[in-house]
Design a protein around this motif. Structure first.
Motif, PDB file in Angstrom:
ATOM      1  N   SER A 120      -2.526  -6.091  -0.179  1.00  0.00           N
ATOM      2  CA  SER A 120      -2.126  -4.996   0.675  1.00  0.00           C
ATOM      3  C   SER A 120      -0.623  -4.342   0.172  1.00  0.00           C
ATOM      4  CB  SER A 120      -1.806  -5.759   2.222  1.00  0.00           C
ATOM      5  OG  SER A 120      -0.330  -6.456   2.061  1.00  0.00           O
ATOM      6  N   ALA A 121      -0.193  -4.912  -0.963  1.00  0.00           N
ATOM      7  CA  ALA A 121       0.974  -4.208  -1.449  1.00  0.00           C
ATOM      8  C   ALA A 121       0.648  -3.132  -1.929  1.00  0.00           C
ATOM      9  CB  ALA A 121       1.796  -5.272  -2.398  1.00  0.00           C
ATOM     10  N   ALA A 122      -0.451  -2.893  -2.288  1.00  0.00           N
ATOM     11  CA  ALA A 122      -0.900  -1.677  -2.887  1.00  0.00           C
ATOM     12  C   ALA A 122      -0.798  -0.275  -2.287  1.00  0.00           C
ATOM     13  CB  ALA A 122      -2.656  -1.728  -3.543  1.00  0.00           C
ATOM     14  N   TYR A 123      -1.005  -0.602  -0.680  1.00  0.00           N
ATOM     15  CA  TYR A 123      -0.915   0.524   0.063  1.00  0.00           C
ATOM     16  C   TYR A 123       0.177   0.333   1.083  1.00  0.00           C
ATOM     17  CZ  TYR A 123      -3.737  -2.740   2.641  1.00  0.00           C
ATOM     18  OH  TYR A 123      -4.342  -3.994   3.431  1.00  0.00           O
ATOM     19  N   SER A 124       0.902  -0.623   0.852  1.00  0.00           N
ATOM     20  CA  SER A 124       2.097  -1.140   1.787  1.00  0.00           C
ATOM     21  C   SER A 124       3.207   0.234   1.471  1.00  0.00           C
ATOM     22  CB  SER A 124       2.822  -2.334   1.596  1.00  0.00           C
ATOM     23  OG  SER A 124       4.129  -2.468   2.108  1.00  0.00           O
ATOM     24  N   PRO A 125       3.981   0.632   2.614  1.00  0.00           N
ATOM     25  CA  PRO A 125       5.027   1.590   2.467  1.00  0.00           C
ATOM     26  C   PRO A 125       6.125   1.070   1.680  1.00  0.00           C
ATOM     27  CG  PRO A 125       4.520   1.311   4.828  1.00  0.00           C
ATOM     28  CD  PRO A 125       3.943   0.231   4.158  1.00  0.00           C
ATOM     29  N   SER A 126       6.378  -0.363   1.432  1.00  0.00           N
ATOM     30  CA  SER A 126       7.302  -0.693   0.474  1.00  0.00           C
ATOM     31  C   SER A 126       6.368  -1.923  -0.457  1.00  0.00           C
ATOM     32  CB  SER A 126       8.391  -1.664   1.241  1.00  0.00           C
ATOM     33  OG  SER A 126       9.221  -2.128   0.303  1.00  0.00           O
ATOM     34  N   HIS A 127       5.941  -1.427  -1.540  1.00  0.00           N
ATOM     35  CA  HIS A 127       5.079  -2.390  -2.346  1.00  0.00           C
ATOM     36  C   HIS A 127       6.025  -3.795  -2.933  1.00  0.00           C
ATOM     37  CE1 HIS A 127       2.796   1.113  -2.728  1.00  0.00           C
ATOM     38  NE2 HIS A 127       3.579   1.922  -3.166  1.00  0.00           N
ATOM     39  N   PHE A 128       7.176  -3.529  -3.088  1.00  0.00           N
ATOM     40  CA  PHE A 128       7.968  -4.659  -3.489  1.00  0.00           C
ATOM     41  C   PHE A 128       8.004  -5.599  -2.517  1.00  0.00           C
ATOM     42  CE2 PHE A 128      12.064  -7.090  -4.195  1.00  0.00           C
ATOM     43  CZ  PHE A 128      12.038  -7.605  -5.253  1.00  0.00           C
ATOM     44  N   VAL A 129       8.446  -5.287  -1.536  1.00  0.00           N
ATOM     45  CA  VAL A 129       8.528  -6.232  -0.159  1.00  0.00           C
ATOM     46  C   VAL A 129       7.404  -7.038   0.094  1.00  0.00           C
ATOM     47  CG1 VAL A 129       9.232  -6.466   2.237  1.00  0.00           C
ATOM     48  CG2 VAL A 129      10.541  -4.807   0.809  1.00  0.00           C
ATOM     49  N   SER A 130       6.215  -6.308   0.178  1.00  0.00           N
ATOM     50  CA  SER A 130       5.156  -7.062   0.530  1.00  0.00           C
ATOM     51  C   SER A 130       4.597  -7.901  -0.623  1.00  0.00           C
ATOM     52  CB  SER A 130       3.911  -5.727   0.828  1.00  0.00           C
ATOM     53  OG  SER A 130       4.036  -5.053   1.898  1.00  0.00           O
ATOM     54  N   ALA A 131       4.896  -7.410  -1.751  1.00  0.00           N
ATOM     55  CA  ALA A 131       4.224  -8.407  -3.027  1.00  0.00           C
ATOM     56  C   ALA A 131       5.256  -9.669  -2.951  1.00  0.00           C
ATOM     57  CB  ALA A 131       4.427  -7.659  -4.116  1.00  0.00           C
ATOM     58  N   ALA A 132       6.590  -9.461  -2.742  1.00  0.00           N
ATOM     59  CA  ALA A 132       7.521 -10.449  -2.687  1.00  0.00           C
ATOM     60  C   ALA A 132       7.223 -11.450  -1.602  1.00  0.00           C
ATOM     61  CB  ALA A 132       8.852  -9.922  -2.434  1.00  0.00           C
ATOM     62  N   TYR A 133       7.060 -11.058  -0.226  1.00  0.00           N
ATOM     63  CA  TYR A 133       6.465 -11.914   0.816  1.00  0.00           C
ATOM     64  C   TYR A 133       5.133 -12.640   0.428  1.00  0.00           C
ATOM     65  CZ  TYR A 133      10.180 -10.991   4.162  1.00  0.00           C
ATOM     66  OH  TYR A 133      11.467 -10.963   4.667  1.00  0.00           O
ATOM     67  N   SER A 134       4.044 -11.966  -0.251  1.00  0.00           N
ATOM     68  CA  SER A 134       3.068 -12.475  -0.856  1.00  0.00           C
ATOM     69  C   SER A 134       3.420 -13.854  -1.645  1.00  0.00           C
ATOM     70  CB  SER A 134       2.104 -11.570  -1.149  1.00  0.00           C
ATOM     71  OG  SER A 134       1.825 -10.516  -0.545  1.00  0.00           O
ATOM     72  N   TYR A 143       1.506  -6.037   4.065  1.00  0.00           N
ATOM     73  CA  TYR A 143       2.127  -7.354   4.626  1.00  0.00           C
ATOM     74  C   TYR A 143       3.688  -7.304   4.671  1.00  0.00           C
ATOM     75  CZ  TYR A 143       2.682 -12.416   4.540  1.00  0.00           C
ATOM     76  OH  TYR A 143       2.838 -13.661   4.679  1.00  0.00           O
ATOM     77  N   ILE A 144       3.952  -7.758   5.915  1.00  0.00           N
ATOM     78  CA  ILE A 144       5.389  -7.748   6.649  1.00  0.00           C
ATOM     79  C   ILE A 144       6.055  -6.433   6.585  1.00  0.00           C
ATOM     80  CG2 ILE A 144       7.469  -8.636   6.213  1.00  0.00           C
ATOM     81  CD1 ILE A 144       5.515 -10.854   6.894  1.00  0.00           C
ATOM     82  N   ALA A 145       6.041  -5.619   5.408  1.00  0.00           N
ATOM     83  CA  ALA A 145       6.891  -4.458   5.253  1.00  0.00           C
ATOM     84  C   ALA A 145       6.283  -3.348   6.167  1.00  0.00           C
ATOM     85  CB  ALA A 145       7.170  -4.025   3.867  1.00  0.00           C
ATOM     86  N   GLY A 146       5.020  -3.162   6.088  1.00  0.00           N
ATOM     87  CA  GLY A 146       3.971  -2.196   6.770  1.00  0.00           C
ATOM     88  C   GLY A 146       4.419  -1.862   8.171  1.00  0.00           C
ATOM     89  N   PHE A 147       4.299  -3.027   9.131  1.00  0.00           N
ATOM     90  CA  PHE A 147       4.687  -2.746  10.531  1.00  0.00           C
ATOM     91  C   PHE A 147       6.223  -2.363  10.661  1.00  0.00           C
ATOM     92  CE2 PHE A 147       6.412  -4.183  14.544  1.00  0.00           C
ATOM     93  CZ  PHE A 147       5.354  -3.634  15.333  1.00  0.00           C
ATOM     94  N   ARG A 148       6.997  -3.010   9.915  1.00  0.00           N
ATOM     95  CA  ARG A 148       8.449  -2.558  10.142  1.00  0.00           C
ATOM     96  C   ARG A 148       9.028  -0.912   9.725  1.00  0.00           C
ATOM     97  NH1 ARG A 148      11.757  -7.991   7.728  1.00  0.00           N
ATOM     98  NH2 ARG A 148      10.641  -9.244   8.762  1.00  0.00           N
ATOM     99  N   ILE A 149       8.143  -0.469   8.704  1.00  0.00           N
ATOM    100  CA  ILE A 149       8.466   0.925   8.488  1.00  0.00           C
ATOM    101  C   ILE A 149       7.527   1.690   9.431  1.00  0.00           C
ATOM    102  CG2 ILE A 149       8.255   2.500   6.619  1.00  0.00           C
ATOM    103  CD1 ILE A 149       8.835   0.326   4.626  1.00  0.00           C
ATOM    104  N   ILE A 150       6.238   1.521   9.445  1.00  0.00           N
ATOM    105  CA  ILE A 150       5.295   2.412  10.143  1.00  0.00           C
ATOM    106  C   ILE A 150       5.712   2.814  11.728  1.00  0.00           C
ATOM    107  CG2 ILE A 150       2.975   2.898  10.879  1.00  0.00           C
ATOM    108  CD1 ILE A 150       2.174   1.855   8.141  1.00  0.00           C
ATOM    109  N   PHE A 151       6.146   1.581  12.310  1.00  0.00           N
ATOM    110  CA  PHE A 151       6.318   1.545  13.655  1.00  0.00           C
ATOM    111  C   PHE A 151       7.550   2.183  14.089  1.00  0.00           C
ATOM    112  CE2 PHE A 151       7.957  -0.350  17.706  1.00  0.00           C
ATOM    113  CZ  PHE A 151       6.887  -0.474  18.591  1.00  0.00           C
TER     114      PHE A 151
END
Length: 456
Positions: free
Chosen positions: A109-123, A327-335
């Protein structure tokens, strides 16, 4: 005297059947089974909303959190790498495969997350946590701990965290307390420790220990009152309802153990109905309802304090984007881009879906939610099976294993029930997330031992 271990031949590995019942000190226990160190969180002395990782903001506490998990995970990796053989029953391996596949979905999901680094880090943090889980299961399979001691030491850790929160109240109350208009002061624990998860778990472990005489009645009663009082102080309806459900399951299970227990259960149930009816007549139904709901309006109750609006947003978004938000970052940014909700709070401070299942859906879509549900069902299935089924283990501690397994299942029920109200159980670096995974450690570790013994 200790029995010398007997070994059962197995086509894949020889397993020890007997073990020492010698208890170890608290510190030696943590050194021997470092996965329990994750229960500390660790404590973070800053406001929960003080750092926004999606914007690249970090502080010394962020490094402390990641370093804490990394040290424990590296030790687990080294122990796994040095093991001569690694064997687990097929049922347990299946659960672990589902868990790691879920992690791969988070990583993808880091590939399409608004913040690739944060999603990858949490993964990566998710994977590190499950490596710790695997190491404990492998170790416990070959050299099982005193399972009752695992429960009691877990409760001791929770009590230490609860004490730390109380100390913080006198030093810097804003870190652990929240003032909510119309409701009052809530002692939630903040980033120091999640009181809404800690105190109910203390109460459940103590109640189980009291009913099944795992320790002195006075000790169990004291810790039960500590956990129950802490739960009430949090003023969290989700925690209270989840705790009531857990108590009902726990007491119903205890009532099946003997005829006397069944009589006590029926008598107590009838007495509670009479007591509740008398209290209802004296206090009044409306006053009791307002007290439970903290004077909240009917609209706020119907929307679960605005949570249903958040859930609708996530479901509607994922209907159009089945892969989720990231992952994690998507909701925080999109919402933050969605301000049409009639919420009475600043949407910029809403960091998750306030529901563990909805949060998984938002993180990586419908497939991730399906995998998560399958994993939990399989954990319950294997745990419930070996909590009920008799196995011919040549261990005097077979009853201890069964008691720990049954208590752990009730603890996991609480986590999932409370997860309907909060997403902390699905977010790495949150104390509740680690507590749920430690409980899963116990269920899978005991089940693996019982599977091996039953095959003998």
């Amino acid at each position: 005297m200790m029995q010398s271990p007997r070994w059962i031949g197995n086509s894949e590995v020889d397993i020890p059947v007997a073990r020492s019942n010698r208890r170890v000190s608290f510190l030696r226990f943590l050194w021997r089974y470092p996965v329990f160190l994750l229960a500390f969180g660790p404590p973070i002395f800053r406001p929960n909303e003080g750092i926004d990782a999606t914007k690249g903001n970090v502080d010394i506490w962020s490094f402390f959190q990641v370093g804490w998990l990394a040290l424990i995970a590296v030790r687990a990796i080294l122990r796994l790498a040095s093991a001569h053989t690694i064997f687990m029953p097929q049922q347990v391996r299946s659960i672990l495969r589902y868990s790691f596949f879920l992690g791969l979905l988070f990583l993808a999901s880091a590939a399409y997350s608004p913040s690739h680094f944060v999603s990858a880090a949490y993964s990566i943090l998710y994977f590190l946590t499950w490596i710790c889980v695997v190491e404990f299961i492998v170790d416990a399979y070959r050299n099982p701990p005193d399972w009752i001691q695992c429960l009691l030491h877990l409760r001791l850790i929770l009590c230490l965290l609860c004490l730390l929160v109380l100390i913080t109240v006198f030093i810097n109350p804003i870190l652990v307390m929240r003032v909510i208009p119309g409701i009052g002061i809530r002692l939630a624990g903040g980033a120091v420790a999640p009181i809404t998860a800690i105190c109910p778990l203390i109460a459940i472990i103590s109640a189980y220990a009291f009913l099944h005489s795992l320790e002195s009645k006075a000790r169990s009663t004291f810790f039960f009152l500590v956990g129950l009082t802490g739960t009430v102080i949090t003023q969290s309806r989700g925690s209270e309802l989840a705790l009531i459900l857990s108590f009902a399951i726990l007491i119903a299970g205890w009532a099946k153990t003997s005829r006397r227990a069944a009589y006590v259960f029926i008598s107590g149930f009838m007495a509670s109905i009479l007591l509740f009816g008398g209290l209802l007549g004296v206090v009044g139904g409306e006053h009791m309802w307002n007290s439970f709901n903290r004077g909240q309006s009917s609209q706020g109750i119907a929307s679960a304090s605005g949570r249903t609006d958040i859930w609708k947003f996530v479901i509607q978004y994922c209907m159009d984007h089945p892969q989720g938000m990231g992952y994690i970052a998507g909701f925080r940014i999109i919402f933050r881009q969605y301000f049409a909700l009639g919420l009475q709070v600043n949407v910029n401070r809403i960091g998750n879906g306030h529901n563990s299942f909805i949060d998984i859906l938002a993180d990586a879509g419908w497939l991730a939610l399906t995998i998560y549900l399958i994993t939990m069902v399989k954990i319950f299935r294997i745990g419930f099976r070996y909590a009920q089924e008799h196995t011919y283990m040549a261990l005097a501690s077979d009853s201890a294993s069964r008691h720990t397994l049954r208590c752990a299942l009730v603890l996991l029920i609480y986590c999932l029930a409370n997860g309907m109200d909060t997403a902390d159980f699905s977010v790495p670096l949150r104390g509740a997330f680690y507590l749920q995974n430690i409980i899963i450690c116990l269920i899978l570790g005991i089940s693996a031992r019982m599977i091996a013994a039953s095959r003998s």
